[in-house]
Motif scaffolding. Structure first.
Motif, PDB file in Angstrom:
ATOM      1  N   GLU A 138       0.959  -1.375   0.244  1.00 34.74           N
ATOM      2  CA  GLU A 138      -0.034  -0.233  -0.069  1.00 34.74           C
ATOM      3  C   GLU A 138       0.751   1.306  -0.144  1.00 34.74           C
ATOM      4  O   GLU A 138       0.512   2.119  -0.344  1.00 34.74           O
ATOM      5  N   ASP A 142      -7.336   2.779  13.263  1.00 35.51           N
ATOM      6  CA  ASP A 142      -8.087   2.447  12.438  1.00 35.51           C
ATOM      7  C   ASP A 142      -7.227   0.776  12.221  1.00 35.51           C
ATOM      8  O   ASP A 142      -6.528   0.757  11.843  1.00 35.51           O
ATOM      9  N   THR A 143      -7.927  -0.028  12.744  1.00 33.72           N
ATOM     10  CA  THR A 143      -7.842  -1.139  12.192  1.00 33.72           C
ATOM     11  C   THR A 143      -7.037  -1.971  10.769  1.00 33.72           C
ATOM     12  O   THR A 143      -6.142  -2.416  10.718  1.00 33.72           O
ATOM     13  N   ASN A 144      -7.674  -1.389   9.657  1.00 30.63           N
ATOM     14  CA  ASN A 144      -7.808  -1.247   8.687  1.00 30.63           C
ATOM     15  C   ASN A 144      -6.896  -0.999   7.769  1.00 30.63           C
ATOM     16  O   ASN A 144      -5.557  -1.435   7.625  1.00 30.63           O
ATOM     17  N   SER A 169      -3.410  -2.955   9.432  1.00 34.92           N
ATOM     18  CA  SER A 169      -3.921  -4.543   9.028  1.00 34.92           C
ATOM     19  C   SER A 169      -2.515  -4.281   7.513  1.00 34.92           C
ATOM     20  O   SER A 169      -1.744  -5.023   7.156  1.00 34.92           O
ATOM     21  N   ALA A 170      -3.574  -3.094   6.428  1.00 31.81           N
ATOM     22  CA  ALA A 170      -2.077  -2.721   5.702  1.00 31.81           C
ATOM     23  C   ALA A 170      -1.168  -2.680   5.586  1.00 31.81           C
ATOM     24  O   ALA A 170      -0.350  -3.013   4.342  1.00 31.81           O
TER      25      ALA A 170
END
Length: 218
Positions: free
Chosen positions: A30, A119-121, A124-125
């Motif tokens: 990302e 923000d867990t997203n 995770s990214a």
């Protein structure tokens, strides 16, 4: 500032002002995630690292809100206006609404509303998982990069002769709690614990190393 690649996806960036201060750059598909921002004079060195890695900076995540971890945020965001995340417990201290435990005065380190809860997203990214490890500060958090086996430990520990050592007492609000939080190494069993104010520690037996660490306080 010295930048060293410590694993496949992580670079540790360190400067010295009588003691070492480090931040980390994590690369994923990302883009880049900056973990802590050090002090203001580190900003240019961190920007140079971003350019050398040839990937866009996507976010800044903080282990906690002390000034030597958030000091570079403003200068970095002047060029890279990315979101900034921290454990929600830290936010009122960073915004100057409360003094950090053990300190007499509140200090406004960031503008109100600038820093957001994790923000867990986003994490995770970046290949990271956050674990709340209070004691050094109320919202202190470490980040585990499972693929690389690296624990980005912030100020959870210092190191001494290649072994885990206690965080700096002068700046740690609750040493007992910080030592208890250090048990995260037993839970995660990382290959490497990367530390802000010291050299990193290679972990061969996490349970043994943590028990040795705890014996310092008996």
């Amino acid at each position: 500032m010295k930048t060293v690649q410590i694993s496949d996806h992580i670079w540790k960036c360190t400067t010295w002002i009588g003691f070492s201060i480090s931040a980390w750059v994590v690369k994923s598909d990302e883009g880049l995630t900056l973990v802590d921002s050090g002090i203001p004079l580190m900003a240019n060195g961190l920007k140079k690292c971003f350019k050398e890695l040839q990937a866009p900076l996507k976010s800044i995540v903080l282990t906690h809100g002390h000034s030597d971890h958030v000091g570079g945020v403003k200068r970095i965001r002047d060029q890279y206006p990315v979101p900034v995340y921290v454990h929600e417990t830290e936010i009122p201290y960073m915004e100057g609404k409360l003094p950090f435990p053990g300190r007499k005065k509140a200090e406004k380190l960031t503008e109100q509303g600038l820093v957001q809860p994790f923000d867990t997203n986003v994490l995770s990214a970046a290949g990271l998982t956050a674990y709340h490890t209070p004691g050094h500060s109320p919202g202190h958090t470490v980040f585990f990069h499972e693929q690389d086996g690296v624990l980005l430990a912030g100020d959870l520990f210092t190191s001494k002769r290649g072994r885990l050592n206690r965080p700096m007492p002068m700046f740690t609000s609750d040493m007992k709690q910080a030592v208890e939080s250090g048990a995260i190494v037993k839970q995660l069993n990382p290959k490497r614990v990367s530390i802000c104010h010291s050299g990193d520690v290679s972990i061969t037996n996490a349970e043994e190393q943590y028990e040795e660490y705890v014996l310092q306080f008996v």
